[in-house]
Motif scaffolding. Structure first.
Motif: not given
Length: 109
Positions: A76, A78-80, A82-83, A86-87, A93, A96-97, A100
């Motif tokens: 979970a 990993l996408p957190t 990345l966001v 990126k943002t 964040t 998304v966390g 995820s």
């Protein structure tokens, strides 16, 4: 309800002990301007504290390094991450966390 003098002193003492380290630096640092290198150095403190807290939560279990016990949380993260990169948005964040982790726990647990 009656408050005993000893309890009142304990409450006041803890309030003072909590208040002083928060207000005293603020009062002192507003009186003068920090050098540019100090301001730049202090800007990394929140990121460092957050990284230490998240790293400890993800990579340790009962005081020992354990990569295998927190697999869902690591996935979970990993996408957190990345966001977050990126943002640079705390709200995005966190959302998304949470999503995820919810999705991964729904699938795997």
């Amino acid at each position: 309800m009656e408050v005993r003098a000893g309890i009142l002193l304990i409450i006041l003492g803890t309030a003072i002990v909590t208040f002083i380290p928060r207000v005293l630096p603020l009062m002192i640092l507003t009186r003068f301007e920090l050098p540019e290198w100090a301001t730049r150095w202090l800007s990394f403190v929140p990121i460092s504290v957050m990284a230490a807290l998240v790293g400890q939560e993800l990579l340790m279990n009962d005081g020992e390094v354990a990569l295998t016990t927190n697999t869902v949380e690591i996935l979970a993260a990993l996408p957190t991450f990345l966001v977050a990169i990126k943002t640079k948005s705390l709200l995005a964040t966190v959302v998304v966390g949470i999503l995820s982790l919810m999705a991964l726990r729904f699938i795997f647990i």
